[in-house]
Write a protein that holds these residues in place. Structure first.
Motif, PDB file in Angstrom:
ATOM      1  N   ARG A 198      50.199 -32.634 -15.708  1.00 17.13           N
ATOM      2  CA  ARG A 198      49.446 -32.637 -14.382  1.00 17.13           C
ATOM      3  C   ARG A 198      48.448 -31.450 -14.380  1.00 17.13           C
ATOM      4  NH1 ARG A 198      52.606 -34.716  -8.768  1.00 17.13           N
ATOM      5  NH2 ARG A 198      53.541 -36.537  -9.735  1.00 17.13           N
ATOM      6  N   PRO A 240      60.512 -38.273 -12.662  1.00 21.44           N
ATOM      7  CA  PRO A 240      59.342 -38.826 -12.452  1.00 21.44           C
ATOM      8  C   PRO A 240      59.310 -40.313 -11.516  1.00 21.44           C
ATOM      9  CG  PRO A 240      59.930 -38.954 -14.622  1.00 21.44           C
ATOM     10  CD  PRO A 240      61.015 -38.202 -13.974  1.00 21.44           C
ATOM     11  N   PRO A 241      58.327 -40.557 -10.908  1.00 21.20           N
ATOM     12  CA  PRO A 241      57.189 -39.674 -10.510  1.00 21.20           C
ATOM     13  C   PRO A 241      57.528 -38.580  -9.615  1.00 21.20           C
ATOM     14  CG  PRO A 241      56.787 -41.620  -9.548  1.00 21.20           C
ATOM     15  CD  PRO A 241      58.135 -41.897 -10.416  1.00 21.20           C
ATOM     16  N   GLU A 295      56.117 -34.830 -17.417  1.00 25.33           N
ATOM     17  CA  GLU A 295      54.928 -35.433 -16.510  1.00 25.33           C
ATOM     18  C   GLU A 295      54.387 -34.362 -15.667  1.00 25.33           C
ATOM     19  OE1 GLU A 295      53.873 -37.231 -12.669  1.00 25.33           O
ATOM     20  OE2 GLU A 295      56.002 -36.290 -13.121  1.00 25.33           O
TER      21      GLU A 295
END
Length: 281
Positions: free
Chosen positions: A166, A263-264, A162
Protein backbone atom coordinates in the motif's frame (compact mmCIF):
# COMPACT_ATOMS: atom_id res chain seq x y z
CA UNK A 1 30.06 6.81 20.73
CA UNK A 2 32.57 4.46 19.11
CA UNK A 3 31.81 0.78 18.40
CA UNK A 4 34.65 -1.60 17.61
CA UNK A 5 34.30 -5.16 16.37
CA UNK A 6 36.34 -7.91 17.99
CA UNK A 7 37.01 -11.30 16.47
CA UNK A 8 34.03 -13.68 16.51
CA UNK A 9 34.11 -16.47 19.08
CA UNK A 10 32.99 -20.10 19.19
CA UNK A 11 32.48 -20.87 22.88
CA UNK A 12 30.33 -18.91 25.31
CA UNK A 13 32.14 -17.93 28.48
CA UNK A 14 30.42 -17.32 31.80
CA UNK A 15 29.45 -13.66 32.17
CA UNK A 16 31.82 -11.72 34.44
CA UNK A 17 30.73 -11.11 38.03
CA UNK A 18 29.06 -7.87 39.05
CA UNK A 19 25.68 -6.29 39.67
CA UNK A 20 22.96 -7.67 37.41
CA UNK A 21 21.00 -4.61 36.23
CA UNK A 22 18.90 -6.22 33.52
CA UNK A 23 17.91 -9.81 32.88
CA UNK A 24 15.11 -10.89 30.58
CA UNK A 25 13.99 -14.29 29.42
CA UNK A 26 10.83 -16.02 28.23
CA UNK A 27 11.27 -19.68 27.40
CA UNK A 28 14.96 -18.90 26.80
CA UNK A 29 17.27 -16.10 27.96
CA UNK A 30 17.17 -12.99 25.76
CA UNK A 31 19.68 -10.55 27.23
CA UNK A 32 21.55 -9.82 30.47
CA UNK A 33 23.35 -6.64 31.57
CA UNK A 34 26.01 -6.74 34.29
CA UNK A 35 27.74 -3.68 35.80
CA UNK A 36 31.32 -4.64 36.55
CA UNK A 37 33.27 -3.49 39.65
CA UNK A 38 35.11 -0.81 37.62
CA UNK A 39 31.80 0.74 36.49
CA UNK A 40 31.87 -0.63 32.95
CA UNK A 41 29.21 -2.99 31.61
CA UNK A 42 28.96 -6.40 30.00
CA UNK A 43 25.83 -6.85 27.89
CA UNK A 44 25.04 -10.28 26.47
CA UNK A 45 22.42 -10.88 23.81
CA UNK A 46 22.11 -14.61 24.31
CA UNK A 47 22.88 -16.79 21.27
CA UNK A 48 24.01 -13.72 19.30
CA UNK A 49 26.77 -11.55 20.79
CA UNK A 50 28.56 -9.86 23.69
CA UNK A 51 29.03 -6.12 24.16
CA UNK A 52 31.67 -4.59 26.42
CA UNK A 53 30.62 -1.02 27.30
CA UNK A 54 32.76 1.64 29.00
CA UNK A 55 31.52 3.24 32.20
CA UNK A 56 30.63 6.47 30.39
CA UNK A 57 28.95 4.46 27.55
CA UNK A 58 31.12 6.18 24.92
CA UNK A 59 33.15 3.10 23.92
CA UNK A 60 31.68 -0.27 22.93
CA UNK A 61 33.37 -3.47 21.80
CA UNK A 62 31.21 -6.02 20.00
CA UNK A 63 32.04 -9.71 19.74
CA UNK A 64 29.69 -11.89 17.68
CA UNK A 65 29.18 -15.59 18.23
CA UNK A 66 30.27 -17.39 15.08
CA UNK A 67 26.85 -19.05 14.69
CA UNK A 68 25.01 -15.71 14.38
CA UNK A 69 23.63 -14.91 10.94
CA UNK A 70 25.45 -12.40 8.79
CA UNK A 71 24.04 -8.93 9.42
CA UNK A 72 22.82 -9.58 12.97
CA UNK A 73 25.50 -7.23 14.29
CA UNK A 74 23.68 -4.32 12.64
CA UNK A 75 20.24 -5.55 13.77
CA UNK A 76 21.32 -5.89 17.41
CA UNK A 77 23.36 -2.70 17.52
CA UNK A 78 20.75 -0.38 16.00
CA UNK A 79 17.94 -1.86 18.09
CA UNK A 80 18.84 -3.55 21.36
CA UNK A 81 22.20 -1.88 22.08
CA UNK A 82 20.98 1.57 21.03
CA UNK A 83 17.97 1.23 23.36
CA UNK A 84 20.22 0.27 26.26
CA UNK A 85 22.66 3.16 25.75
CA UNK A 86 19.84 5.68 25.44
CA UNK A 87 18.28 4.44 28.70
CA UNK A 88 21.62 4.49 30.53
CA UNK A 89 22.06 8.09 29.37
CA UNK A 90 18.69 9.11 30.81
CA UNK A 91 16.27 8.89 27.89
CA UNK A 92 12.78 7.40 28.10
CA UNK A 93 12.77 4.51 25.62
CA UNK A 94 9.70 2.48 24.73
CA UNK A 95 9.10 -0.48 22.43
CA UNK A 96 7.29 1.33 19.72
CA UNK A 97 7.06 3.04 16.37
CA UNK A 98 5.85 6.52 15.45
CA UNK A 99 4.68 8.43 12.40
CA UNK A 100 4.23 12.10 11.55
CA UNK A 101 0.72 13.12 10.45
CA UNK A 102 0.65 16.80 9.51
CA UNK A 103 3.13 17.74 12.22
CA UNK A 104 1.64 15.53 14.94
CA UNK A 105 3.20 12.29 16.12
CA UNK A 106 1.15 9.14 16.57
CA UNK A 107 3.06 6.43 18.40
CA UNK A 108 2.29 2.71 18.54
CA UNK A 109 3.66 0.67 21.44
CA UNK A 110 3.46 -2.99 22.37
CA UNK A 111 5.34 -6.25 22.65
CA UNK A 112 6.94 -8.01 19.69
CA UNK A 113 4.31 -9.16 17.22
CA UNK A 114 1.56 -6.91 18.61
CA UNK A 115 1.20 -4.86 15.43
CA UNK A 116 3.20 -1.67 16.13
CA UNK A 117 5.04 -1.59 12.82
CA UNK A 118 2.00 -2.78 10.88
CA UNK A 119 0.00 0.14 12.29
CA UNK A 120 2.78 2.57 11.40
CA UNK A 121 2.87 1.16 7.87
CA UNK A 122 -0.90 1.51 7.48
CA UNK A 123 -0.61 5.17 8.49
CA UNK A 124 2.24 5.67 6.01
CA UNK A 125 0.01 4.20 3.29
CA UNK A 126 -2.37 7.07 4.07
CA UNK A 127 0.34 9.71 3.69
CA UNK A 128 2.11 9.79 7.05
CA UNK A 129 5.92 9.88 7.25
CA UNK A 130 8.08 7.70 9.48
CA UNK A 131 9.53 9.11 12.69
CA UNK A 132 10.99 5.91 14.14
CA UNK A 133 10.53 2.17 14.33
CA UNK A 134 11.20 -0.29 17.18
CA UNK A 135 13.06 2.25 19.36
CA UNK A 136 10.71 5.03 20.51
CA UNK A 137 12.36 7.85 22.48
CA UNK A 138 9.98 10.35 24.09
CA UNK A 139 11.46 13.70 25.15
CA UNK A 140 10.21 16.78 27.05
CA UNK A 141 8.06 14.67 29.36
CA UNK A 142 7.34 17.42 31.88
CA UNK A 143 6.17 20.00 29.34
CA UNK A 144 5.12 18.84 25.87
CA UNK A 145 6.13 15.23 25.09
CA UNK A 146 7.59 14.67 21.63
CA UNK A 147 8.76 11.68 19.62
CA UNK A 148 12.43 11.81 18.64
CA UNK A 149 13.42 10.99 15.08
CA UNK A 150 15.06 7.56 14.76
CA UNK A 151 15.22 4.80 12.17
CA UNK A 152 13.44 5.62 8.91
CA UNK A 153 12.93 1.95 8.08
CA UNK A 154 9.94 -0.18 9.11
CA UNK A 155 10.71 -3.83 9.85
CA UNK A 156 7.66 -5.95 9.06
CA UNK A 157 7.01 -9.58 9.86
CA UNK A 158 6.24 -12.02 7.08
CA UNK A 159 2.66 -12.54 5.98
CA UNK A 160 1.60 -8.91 5.69
CA UNK A 161 3.03 -8.02 2.30
CA UNK A 162 -0.38 -6.56 1.43
CA UNK A 163 0.29 -3.77 3.93
CA UNK A 164 3.72 -2.96 2.51
CA UNK A 165 2.28 -2.88 -1.01
CA UNK A 166 0.00 0.00 0.00
CA UNK A 167 2.97 2.33 0.57
CA UNK A 168 3.84 3.84 -2.79
CA UNK A 169 7.43 4.71 -3.66
CA UNK A 170 8.99 2.86 -0.71
CA UNK A 171 12.11 0.76 -1.23
CA UNK A 172 12.28 -2.72 0.31
CA UNK A 173 14.91 -5.23 1.39
CA UNK A 174 15.16 -8.32 3.61
CA UNK A 175 16.96 -8.04 6.96
CA UNK A 176 19.34 -10.56 8.56
CA UNK A 177 16.49 -11.78 10.78
CA UNK A 178 14.29 -12.27 7.70
CA UNK A 179 12.04 -9.26 8.15
CA UNK A 180 10.66 -7.26 5.25
CA UNK A 181 12.29 -3.84 5.63
CA UNK A 182 10.34 -0.94 4.14
CA UNK A 183 11.69 2.60 3.70
CA UNK A 184 8.80 5.02 3.10
CA UNK A 185 9.03 8.81 3.30
CA UNK A 186 10.63 9.94 6.57
CA UNK A 187 9.92 13.05 8.64
CA UNK A 188 12.35 15.95 8.35
CA UNK A 189 11.80 17.06 11.97
CA UNK A 190 14.17 16.06 14.76
CA UNK A 191 11.22 15.84 17.16
CA UNK A 192 7.46 15.82 16.56
CA UNK A 193 4.86 16.78 19.22
CA UNK A 194 3.13 13.66 20.47
CA UNK A 195 -0.60 13.68 19.73
CA UNK A 196 -1.44 10.18 21.01
CA UNK A 197 -0.04 6.79 21.93
CA UNK A 198 -1.88 3.78 20.53
CA UNK A 199 -1.67 0.26 21.95
CA UNK A 200 -2.72 -2.13 19.17
CA UNK A 201 -5.04 -4.98 20.11
CA UNK A 202 -5.32 -7.06 16.91
CA UNK A 203 -8.70 -8.72 16.47
CA UNK A 204 -9.04 -11.85 14.36
CA UNK A 205 -12.63 -12.73 15.25
CA UNK A 206 -14.36 -10.25 12.96
CA UNK A 207 -14.89 -7.60 15.67
CA UNK A 208 -15.20 -4.04 14.34
CA UNK A 209 -12.66 -1.27 14.85
CA UNK A 210 -12.92 0.15 18.36
CA UNK A 211 -10.87 2.82 20.18
CA UNK A 212 -10.82 3.12 23.97
CA UNK A 213 -9.07 5.96 25.77
CA UNK A 214 -7.42 4.93 29.04
CA UNK A 215 -7.67 6.90 32.27
CA UNK A 216 -4.32 8.40 33.37
CA UNK A 217 -3.71 5.75 36.04
CA UNK A 218 -4.48 2.89 33.65
CA UNK A 219 -2.43 4.60 30.95
CA UNK A 220 0.56 4.83 33.32
CA UNK A 221 0.38 1.12 34.11
CA UNK A 222 0.02 0.29 30.42
CA UNK A 223 3.04 2.38 29.40
CA UNK A 224 5.17 0.72 32.08
CA UNK A 225 4.44 -2.60 30.38
CA UNK A 226 6.24 -1.61 27.18
CA UNK A 227 9.79 -0.35 27.81
CA UNK A 228 12.10 -1.20 24.92
CA UNK A 229 14.12 -3.44 27.23
CA UNK A 230 12.29 -5.64 29.71
CA UNK A 231 13.60 -7.14 32.94
CA UNK A 232 15.18 -4.23 34.82
CA UNK A 233 16.29 -5.39 38.27
CA UNK A 234 17.17 -2.14 40.04
CA UNK A 235 14.80 0.13 41.97
CA UNK A 236 16.31 3.18 40.27
CA UNK A 237 15.44 1.89 36.81
CA UNK A 238 11.91 1.01 37.89
CA UNK A 239 11.42 4.45 39.43
CA UNK A 240 12.58 6.06 36.19
CA UNK A 241 10.10 3.97 34.19
CA UNK A 242 7.26 4.90 36.53
CA UNK A 243 8.12 8.60 36.46
CA UNK A 244 8.30 8.64 32.65
CA UNK A 245 5.05 6.70 32.21
CA UNK A 246 3.20 8.93 34.70
CA UNK A 247 4.44 12.14 33.09
CA UNK A 248 3.43 11.01 29.61
CA UNK A 249 0.04 9.64 30.68
CA UNK A 250 -0.88 12.96 32.31
CA UNK A 251 -0.22 14.89 29.08
CA UNK A 252 -0.86 12.58 26.13
CA UNK A 253 -3.94 10.45 25.30
CA UNK A 254 -3.23 6.72 25.49
CA UNK A 255 -5.65 4.68 23.40
CA UNK A 256 -6.22 0.94 23.05
CA UNK A 257 -7.16 0.17 19.44
CA UNK A 258 -9.02 -3.04 18.69
CA UNK A 259 -8.16 -3.39 15.02
CA UNK A 260 -9.59 -6.04 12.66
CA UNK A 261 -6.49 -7.90 11.54
CA UNK A 262 -6.40 -8.72 7.85
CA UNK A 263 -5.66 -9.05 5.14
CA UNK A 264 -7.49 -7.02 4.11
CA UNK A 265 -6.66 -4.37 6.72
CA UNK A 266 -8.70 -1.38 7.86
CA UNK A 267 -8.71 1.74 5.67
CA UNK A 268 -8.49 5.38 6.80
CA UNK A 269 -7.12 4.52 10.25
CA UNK A 270 -5.46 7.91 10.70
CA UNK A 271 -8.68 9.80 10.02
CA UNK A 272 -10.72 7.47 12.22
CA UNK A 273 -8.27 7.86 15.10
CA UNK A 274 -8.22 11.65 14.72
CA UNK A 275 -12.02 11.73 14.75
CA UNK A 276 -12.11 9.59 17.89
CA UNK A 277 -9.58 11.82 19.70
CA UNK A 278 -11.50 14.99 18.82
CA UNK A 279 -14.70 13.46 20.20
CA UNK A 280 -12.96 12.03 23.28
CA UNK A 281 -11.67 15.49 24.21
Amino acid sequence: MTIRSAAPFDEWQEQPGGEVLLDFETTDPWYTLVRLPDGSFHFRVHSVCDYWISADTSQVTLAMHRSAATGMDAVMTTGTLLSLLLFLRGSSVFHGSAVDVDGRAFAFIGHSGQGKTTMATLFCAEGASVITDDVLVIDDLATAPSARRGSRELRLRTGIEEVAARVTGASTRTSADERLVLAPEATMSDAVPLAAIVIPAPSRDGSPLLFRKLRPMDATLALMTFPRLMGWRTEAARRDLLAAASAIASRVPVVVARVPWGPPFEDELANKLSDFLSQAD
